[in-house]
Scaffold this motif. Structure first.
Motif, PDB file in Angstrom:
ATOM      1  N   LYS A  16       0.842  -1.196   0.000  1.00 11.21           N
ATOM      2  CA  LYS A  16       0.000   0.000   0.000  1.00 11.21           C
ATOM      3  C   LYS A  16       0.876   1.245   0.000  1.00 11.21           C
ATOM      4  O   LYS A  16       0.891   2.024   0.947  1.00 11.21           O
ATOM      5  N   GLN A  68      -0.803   0.120  -5.110  1.00  7.80           N
ATOM      6  CA  GLN A  68      -1.415  -0.787  -4.138  1.00  7.80           C
ATOM      7  C   GLN A  68      -1.544  -2.168  -4.795  1.00  7.80           C
ATOM      8  O   GLN A  68      -2.001  -2.276  -5.933  1.00  7.80           O
ATOM      9  N   GLU A 103      -2.986  -6.094  -3.983  1.00  8.10           N
ATOM     10  CA  GLU A 103      -3.732  -7.012  -3.132  1.00  8.10           C
ATOM     11  C   GLU A 103      -3.863  -8.354  -3.836  1.00  8.10           C
ATOM     12  O   GLU A 103      -3.826  -8.425  -5.073  1.00  8.10           O
TER      13      GLU A 103
END
Length: 379
Positions: A162, A167, A169
């Motif tokens: 982040k 970012q 994920e």
């Protein structure tokens, strides 16, 4: 060595105990009912330490709870289900004996007790118990080593990233404790990031071992080489070293490796035989990440070409392994269309995207590993 003798007739217990003592089985315990048996084993105290028992000689005809029902209760108990049971009976009822053996008894002996026959059947039962104990311990050792290997492999996976301009994920669903899917990202400097998603052939132990090997190579390659073309060639060189001409197995993996430069606003990538990823550019245009090379490990030398994609303000990248394609629909081309359509939308969470692609009840017990990586890039 502990043998439990269960019979409501004390004379029968005395006779069997004498026979056992005469040949050195001195650790027998005589019990006169199923209730005494359950009390001895502490069936109703699941948190107590289990008693070590090697064999149970169990009379069929007993008051209140007969031997068949007692056997059924023991076999339903996780702590004692593996104790071998020999039924002792005066019955000449083959249906009853069949029922007793179907419930888990390994043998039976009829009254009046014949010493030679009894001892022979006990020896067989104890050999079976010793083999079962060996296998149980061996399985525990294997499970311990698998758990250790799983922890090692999971420790190699990158945590969510982040940063201000990137970012990352991931939703990671291995089909087995050890998996053939692997992902890794590395911050090269303040504005450059390397990201890779790979899928080793197969799954399970062999695939995971290869994954861990190639991950160690990958970490050094990314730090020292960086460029997508050179990194893929280096990984291919190491995979080629694993090839054994005496074996028919050809080890290989597919991968997407990319370098994001938030200063130049570029995405350099190589797709090495991997399912197409998708990049959404400035919320207006989507491109497949489908160029680069064949899978890594097929040939000693491979032709690799990188592609460079430019964005103005932001980019969203969706990467996935073929296990996800297979889980979404039997026809992988339909799965590709589904992912492409959803990749045209903005997503802030990889799990939300996965839930939209695949219902919760299909996200477990799949035959292949599944991995979905979501990157959001800002200039």
């Amino acid at each position: 060595m502990t043998i439990l003798l269960v019979d409501d007739n004390k004379v029968n217990l005395f006779v069997i105990e004498k026979i056992l003592n005469s040949v050195g089985y001195n650790d027998s315990v005589s019990l006169t009912s199923a209730h005494e048996l359950f009390d001895y084993l502490q069936i109703d105290a699941p948190n107590s330490s289990p008693k070590h028992v090697d064999l149970i000689l169990l009379d069929i005809m007993m008051p209140e709870i007969d031997g068949i029902e007692a056997c059924k209760i023991l076999k339903a108990n996780e702590r004692y289900k593996d104790i071998p049971i020999i039924f002792v009976t005066a019955l000449d009822d083959k249906n009853k004996l069949a029922e007793a053996l179907d419930l888990g008894g390994i043998d039976y002996i009829t009254k009046p007790i014949d010493k030679v026959e009894l001892l022979a059947r006990i020896r067989v039962a104890l050999r079976l118990k010793a083999e079962l104990d060996w296998h149980t311990q061996h399985e525990k050792k294997i499970q311990y080593e698998l758990d250790l290997a799983t922890n090692v492999q999971r420790s190699l996976l990158s945590p969510p990233l982040k940063d201000e301009k990137l970012q990352v994920e991931v939703s990671y669903l291995p089909s087995f404790n050890l998996a053939g899917d692997m992902y890794y990202w590395y911050k090269i400097n303040d504005h450059r990031y390397a990201v890779i998603l790979l899928d080793m052939m197969g799954h399970g132990i062999s695939a995971s071992l290869l994954c861990m090997f190639i991950t160690s190579v990958l970490r050094e390659a990314i730090k020292q080489i960086i460029d997508p073309v050179d990194v893929v060639k280096e990984l291919n060189r190491y995979m080629a070293q694993l090839h054994n001409e005496k074996e028919s197995i050809q080890y290989y993996f597919t991968a997407i490796y990319l370098v994001v430069d938030t200063e130049k606003r570029t995405i350099e990538y190589v797709n090495a035989g991997h399912p197409h990823g998708y990049v959404l550019l400035d919320e207006t245009h989507i491109e497949p990440l489908n160029q680069g090379s064949c899978a890594i490990g097929f040939f000693e030398e491979i032709k690799v070409e990188k592609q460079i994609i430019h964005y103005e303000k932001e980019a969203q990248i969706v990467l996935f392994t073929d296990g996800l394609l297979e889980a979404i629909a039997p026809d992988e081309s339909m799965s590709e269309v589904r992912i492409r359509n959803l990749s045209q939308q903005k997503w802030s969470d990889s799990q939300l995207l996965l839930d939209e692609l695949l219902p919760k009840d299909k996200q477990s017990n799949q035959q292949d590993d599944m991995c979905l990586v979501l990157l959001n890039v800002q200039a």
